[in-house]
Design an enzyme around this catalytic site. Structure first.
Site, PDB file in Angstrom:
ATOM      1  CB  CYS A   1     102.079   8.700 -75.762  1.00  0.00           C
ATOM      2  SG  CYS A   1     101.810   9.205 -77.479  1.00  0.00           S
TER       3      CYS A   1
ATOM      4  CD  GLU B   1     121.076  -7.381 -33.008  1.00  0.00           C
ATOM      5  OE1 GLU B   1     120.381  -7.530 -34.034  1.00  0.00           O
ATOM      6  OE2 GLU B   1     121.187  -8.235 -32.127  1.00  0.00           O
TER       7      GLU B   1
ATOM      8  CE1 TYR C   1     117.076 -10.681 -38.192  1.00  0.00           C
ATOM      9  CE2 TYR C   1     118.272  -9.187 -39.647  1.00  0.00           C
ATOM     10  CZ  TYR C   1     117.146  -9.945 -39.364  1.00  0.00           C
ATOM     11  OH  TYR C   1     116.109  -9.964 -40.244  1.00  0.00           O
TER      12      TYR C   1
ATOM     13  CB  CYS D   1     102.152  13.581 -80.408  1.00  0.00           C
ATOM     14  SG  CYS D   1     101.494  12.130 -79.582  1.00  0.00           S
TER      15      CYS D   1
ATOM     16  CE  LYS E   1     112.866  -2.905 -38.239  1.00  0.00           C
ATOM     17  NZ  LYS E   1     112.616  -2.989 -39.667  1.00  0.00           N
TER      18      LYS E   1
ATOM     19  CE  LYS F   1     110.111   1.343 -39.482  1.00  0.00           C
ATOM     20  NZ  LYS F   1     109.978   0.440 -40.495  1.00  0.00           N
TER      21      LYS F   1
ATOM     22  CB  CYS G   1     104.754  10.351 -80.007  1.00  0.00           C
ATOM     23  SG  CYS G   1     105.000  11.299 -78.509  1.00  0.00           S
TER      24      CYS G   1
ATOM     25  NE  ARG H   1     107.492 -11.084 -42.090  1.00  0.00           N
ATOM     26  CZ  ARG H   1     106.743 -11.086 -40.994  1.00  0.00           C
ATOM     27  NH1 ARG H   1     107.187 -11.615 -39.894  1.00  0.00           N
ATOM     28  NH2 ARG H   1     105.549 -10.551 -40.994  1.00  0.00           N
TER      29      ARG H   1
ATOM     30  CB  CYS I   1     100.755  12.458 -75.921  1.00  0.00           C
ATOM     31  SG  CYS I   1     102.542  12.615 -76.056  1.00  0.00           S
TER      32      CYS I   1
ATOM     33  CD  GLU J   1     116.124  -7.678 -43.222  1.00  0.00           C
ATOM     34  OE1 GLU J   1     115.930  -8.592 -42.398  1.00  0.00           O
ATOM     35  OE2 GLU J   1     115.243  -6.875 -43.582  1.00  0.00           O
TER      36      GLU J   1
ATOM     37  CG  ASP K   1     114.720  -0.911 -45.300  1.00  0.00           C
ATOM     38  OD1 ASP K   1     113.854  -1.796 -45.169  1.00  0.00           O
ATOM     39  OD2 ASP K   1     114.490   0.204 -45.801  1.00  0.00           O
TER      40      ASP K   1
ATOM     41  CG  ASP L   1     140.182 -10.349 -56.928  1.00  0.00           C
ATOM     42  OD1 ASP L   1     140.230 -10.611 -55.703  1.00  0.00           O
ATOM     43  OD2 ASP L   1     139.550  -9.391 -57.412  1.00  0.00           O
ATOM     44  CG  PHE L   2     145.964 -14.079 -61.185  1.00  0.00           C
ATOM     45  CD1 PHE L   2     145.522 -14.212 -62.492  1.00  0.00           C
ATOM     46  CD2 PHE L   2     147.085 -14.778 -60.782  1.00  0.00           C
ATOM     47  CE1 PHE L   2     146.195 -15.033 -63.382  1.00  0.00           C
ATOM     48  CE2 PHE L   2     147.763 -15.593 -61.664  1.00  0.00           C
ATOM     49  CZ  PHE L   2     147.322 -15.724 -62.965  1.00  0.00           C
ATOM     50  CD  GLU L   3     147.776 -17.902 -56.226  1.00  0.00           C
ATOM     51  OE1 GLU L   3     148.176 -18.986 -55.847  1.00  0.00           O
ATOM     52  OE2 GLU L   3     148.132 -17.360 -57.312  1.00  0.00           O
ATOM     53  CG  PHE L   4     139.375 -16.667 -55.169  1.00  0.00           C
ATOM     54  CD1 PHE L   4     139.166 -17.157 -53.879  1.00  0.00           C
ATOM     55  CD2 PHE L   4     138.315 -16.695 -56.070  1.00  0.00           C
ATOM     56  CE1 PHE L   4     137.938 -17.667 -53.503  1.00  0.00           C
ATOM     57  CE2 PHE L   4     137.084 -17.205 -55.702  1.00  0.00           C
ATOM     58  CZ  PHE L   4     136.895 -17.683 -54.412  1.00  0.00           C
ATOM     59  CG  ASP L   5     139.441 -15.566 -60.507  1.00  0.00           C
ATOM     60  OD1 ASP L   5     138.557 -15.790 -59.667  1.00  0.00           O
ATOM     61  OD2 ASP L   5     139.557 -14.486 -61.119  1.00  0.00           O
TER      62      ASP L   5
HETATM   63  S1  IVH Z   1     115.271  -9.492 -34.979  1.00  0.00           S
HETATM   64  C1  IVH Z   1     111.861 -11.936 -33.246  1.00  0.00           C
HETATM   65  N1  IVH Z   1     117.208  -7.883 -35.763  1.00  0.00           N
HETATM   66  O1  IVH Z   1     113.079  -6.283 -39.143  1.00  0.00           O
HETATM   67  C2  IVH Z   1     112.876 -10.967 -33.708  1.00  0.00           C
HETATM   68  N2  IVH Z   1     115.271  -8.053 -37.127  1.00  0.00           N
HETATM   69  O2  IVH Z   1     110.015  -6.193 -37.998  1.00  0.00           O
HETATM   70  C3  IVH Z   1     113.263 -11.208 -35.134  1.00  0.00           C
HETATM   71  N3  IVH Z   1     115.396  -6.712 -39.196  1.00  0.00           N
HETATM   72  O3  IVH Z   1     111.443  -9.243 -39.986  1.00  0.00           O
HETATM   73  C4  IVH Z   1     113.856 -10.075 -35.802  1.00  0.00           C
HETATM   74  N4  IVH Z   1     117.410  -5.901 -38.845  1.00  0.00           N
HETATM   75  O4  IVH Z   1     113.451  -8.568 -41.373  1.00  0.00           O
HETATM   76  C5  IVH Z   1     115.985  -8.379 -36.039  1.00  0.00           C
HETATM   77  N5  IVH Z   1     119.050  -6.554 -36.331  1.00  0.00           N
HETATM   78  C6  IVH Z   1     117.821  -7.048 -36.608  1.00  0.00           C
HETATM   79  C7  IVH Z   1     117.109  -6.679 -37.785  1.00  0.00           C
HETATM   80  C8  IVH Z   1     115.819  -7.201 -38.003  1.00  0.00           C
HETATM   81  C9  IVH Z   1     116.377  -5.937 -39.669  1.00  0.00           C
HETATM   82  C10 IVH Z   1     114.091  -6.920 -39.859  1.00  0.00           C
HETATM   83  C11 IVH Z   1     113.669  -8.350 -40.008  1.00  0.00           C
HETATM   84  C12 IVH Z   1     112.346  -8.471 -39.274  1.00  0.00           C
HETATM   85  C13 IVH Z   1     111.907  -7.050 -39.155  1.00  0.00           C
HETATM   86  C14 IVH Z   1     111.175  -6.854 -37.853  1.00  0.00           C
END
Ligand code: IVH
Length: 666
Positions: free
Chosen positions: A423, A111, A223, A408, A113, A310, A429, A134, A405, A171, A115, A32-36
């Site tokens: 409150c 893949e 993705y 009080c 998903k 899911k 209080c 989006r 409350c 994401e 969140d 990190d030092f070198e990077f900075d």
């Molecule tokens: S593909 C047309 N891949 O899930 C396909 N989406 O309801 C485009 N998400 O809006 C999405 N991980 O925000 C894809 N590996 C993944 C994902 C992913 C999370 C989210 C993304 C999308 C929502 C789909």
């Protein structure tokens, strides 16, 4: 290219590479030092040679352009969502439907998903030109300045083998550790907590100030690659190549050739995801071949070639024993469900948040009910429903939000547009009074050597009713209390004495004005210099300060509108606490440049750039790094960068030179 230009270019390339190693591969090859050190060298060279400025330089990660509103931009390709499934049965249906529709072999890419909140980045000639949320799928907010603060997002594609123009989607995520840190900070401020990293990520992305975004340390996983002339006609390969361009493409994606392999993937990640640094809520399955994707096409809302599975949130059933209502320092009431202890996702759960009155009403809870508790992306488990069938015999008492409350007895209020009840009896209080004193003595505020229990004892003994009372304590008073001896009493006296040297901004923070956390207190202190000036400040003067919005301004006004608060401040002043910035800091300060935003560009002969920057700030102006619609003047020296010159001309920003600037300050 001369030597300096070559050095700048080499440093930029090298730093971009190290950024990638560090933030994408998590495999730094230098310290990190070198990077900075390298970063500083580049910064200095760029300062001295603005003619080689480049908006994509790694030094520009923290943008300074403040935009009050985001511009809306139409998506070139709409951002669709995915069909959701919750069972293996539905996954099987998807697989079989796909097989029938295609009538030929196909490969499914599995893949995780992620969140968070989705983002679409556009690259042209290898440069990041736009980042759009989006939105409604057709158009979204242009959050480019914020996205540029994410260290793992390449501003420039690595290598030279990429299409002229492409989009990449992914994401934006707030890693768990950052999420926990952020919420801890908010808890200290009694600000509403983010329920999960997803809300925190999207809230952060919508911040107006890129510097705030940069501080929160978002990350981005990709993705989906779109555009013409993509490297390959299959999804997996495209993502693999995108990884070599510098994008963080998770390496957990798998090509599956059978349903069996898909189910194995699901079963594995249902458990293994708990060890990931970011939140995930399922699996995404995509047909690998782009030709086959085109054959399958889209429904109105989502592609037929992909589906989301899911994960089941972890859930347990237990009994609701009682509900308690806690009162915080700001008077906010938090309803908490007390549960019969139950094991959920590896921890014993005894309490769950009930959030607010609306949620309680919606659940139709009765004491003694069997309730379902879930720990989804949320940190605090929540009650998601009642097992109505388990009700037998007489129903317990219905849970209702309290009207007065619990501490009080004052009738509660609910500010318009807010979900929380408060409150309003802040002066009388007990938990609010004690809470304010506890806040006042914390390390980040006055750093007085006592904890919540001592505050409680002092309160119960009738010695303290507010922070100022602490300064009236006498050793003899303390000795009358249990647990106090000469030594500890003297220690407290010393600690109180020392607190009189705590700087003004911490005194201000210690008052516990709602929304005035450490950073805001610092801003206010440097803008107004003294408590007196702050007490007199108007709404307009407050919101004119960088990063102070309507909500904070109103809260400051409300605080000083209260006579009790004004008396408290006056007493603290009398006891000798610091109520202003030190003289040395204020010396030579004027307001000659008040309200003006000035960009410095080029090299100067009478003072250095740093000196000019300090002069702007000392005289109440704002120094900004880049020219925008908000710039009032450009202080131009020799060799002003051509890009800035062009932009200034386009926006009609006035250019002034050294002498003229110095005359302005006379
Ligand atoms: S593909 C047309 N891949 O899930 C396909 N989406 O309801 C485009 N998400 O809006 C999405 N991980 O925000 C894809 N590996 C993944 C994902 C992913 C999370 C989210 C993304 C999308 C929502 C789909």
């Amino acid at each position: 290219m001369n030597e300096i230009e070559a050095r700048i270019k080499a440093l930029r390339e090298e730093l971009a590479r190290h950024n990638y190693n560090y933030y994408v591969l998590s495999a730094p090859v230098i310290s990190d030092f070198e990077f900075d050190r390298k970063m500083r060298e580049l910064q200095e060279l760029e300062e001295r040679h603005p003619e080689y400025a480049d908006p994509d330089s790694p030094t520009r990660r923290v943008g300074s352009d403040l935009s009050k509103e985001f511009e809306q931009v139409a998506h070139r390709y709409p951002m669709l969502s995915l069909g959701n499934t919750y069972s293996e049965e539905e996954v099987r249906d998807f697989y079989e439907r796909t097989a029938r529709a295609l009538g030929e072999p196909f490969v499914i890419v599995a893949e995780l998903k992620y969140d968070g909140t989705s983002i679409s980045l556009t690259y042209e000639r290898g440069r990041l030109v736009r980042a759009v949320t989006r939105g409604d799928g057709v158009k979204g907010d242009d959050v480019t300045a914020n996205i540029k603060t994410i260290r793992s997002v390449p501003l420039r594609v690595l290598g030279d083998d990429y299409p002229e123009s492409f989009e990449i989607r992914g994401e934006v995520l707030l890693p768990w550790v950052e999420f926990d840190r952020l919420n801890k900070e908010r808890e200290e401020q009694e600000e509403p907590l983010f329920a999960n990293p997803r809300n925190a990520a999207s809230g952060t992305l919508k911040q107006q100030n890129p510097a705030v975004v940069a501080a929160r340390k978002l990350d981005a996983y990709f993705y989906y690659l779109l555009g013409e002339n993509l490297p390959s006609d299959n999804h997996y390969e495209n993502l693999r190549v995108a990884r070599t361009w510098g994008f963080k493409v998770p390496d957990v994606m798998r090509e599956c050739h059978s349903l069996r392999e898909i189910f194995d993937y699901i079963a594995y990640w249902d458990q293994a995801r708990k060890n990931l640094p970011v939140a995930t809520d399922g699996i995404v399955l995509k047909v690998n071949s782009l030709r086959q994707q085109r054959l399958l096409g889209y429904t109105a809302k989502s592609p037929r070639w992909a589906i989301a599975y899911k994960f089941q949130a972890e859930r347990a059933e237990t009994r609701l024993d009682s509900v308690s209502f806690q009162v915080g320092r700001t008077g906010a009431i938090t309803p908490v469900a007390n549960l019969e202890p139950v094991l959920l996702a590896g921890t014993v759960v005894k309490r769950a948040s009930l959030h607010n009155a609306d949620i309680i009403e919606g659940l139709d809870l009765h004491i003694g009910d069997r309730v379902y508790v879930e720990k989804g992306g949320e940190i605090i488990p929540k009650i998601v429903g009642v097992n109505v069938e388990a009700r037998s015999g007489a129903l317990g008492e219905k849970v209702r939000f309290i009207r007065t409350c619990p501490e009080c007895g004052t009738p509660l209020t609910r500010p318009e547009g807010e979900a929380a009840h408060y409150c309003p009896n802040s002066a009388g209080c007990p938990p609010q009074i004690k809470g304010r004193i506890e806040h006042f003595v914390t390390r980040k505020a006055m750093d007085i050597n006592i904890g919540p229990e001592t505050v409680e004892d002092l309160y119960d003994a009738g010695y303290v009713r507010d922070a100022a009372d602490l300064y009236t304590l006498k050793v003899a008073d303390l000795l009358r209390l249990e647990r106090w001896a000469e030594k500890s009493a003297r220690n407290l006296m010393r600690s109180l004495e020392a607190s009189k040297r705590v700087p003004f901004e911490r005194v201000l923070y210690g008052l516990g004005i709602r929304y005035v956390g450490e950073t805001v207190a610092k801003r206010l202190a440097s803008a107004f210099h003294s408590m007196e000036a702050l007490e007199r400040a108007t709404f307009d003067e407050l919101v004119a300060v960088d990063e102070i919005g309507d909500r904070i301004a109103q809260s400051v006004l409300d605080y000083f509108a209260d006579e009790g608060n004004r008396t408290l401040v006056a007493r603290l002043r009398e006891y000798g606490l610091r109520m202003a910035l030190p003289e040395e800091e204020l010396e030579g300060r004027t307001e000659k440049l008040k309200g003006l935003t000035i960009v410095i560009s080029g090299t100067f002969s009478k003072h250095s750039r740093e000196e000019y920057k300090a002069m702007i700030e000392r005289n109440g102006g704002k120094n900004s790094g880049s020219v925008s619609g908000k710039t009032d003047y450009i202080l131009a020296g020799e060799n002003m960068g051509p890009a800035k010159l062009e932009k200034a001309a386009k926006l009609g920003v006035r250019i002034i030179h050294e002498d003229e600037f110095l005359r302005m300050l006379e």
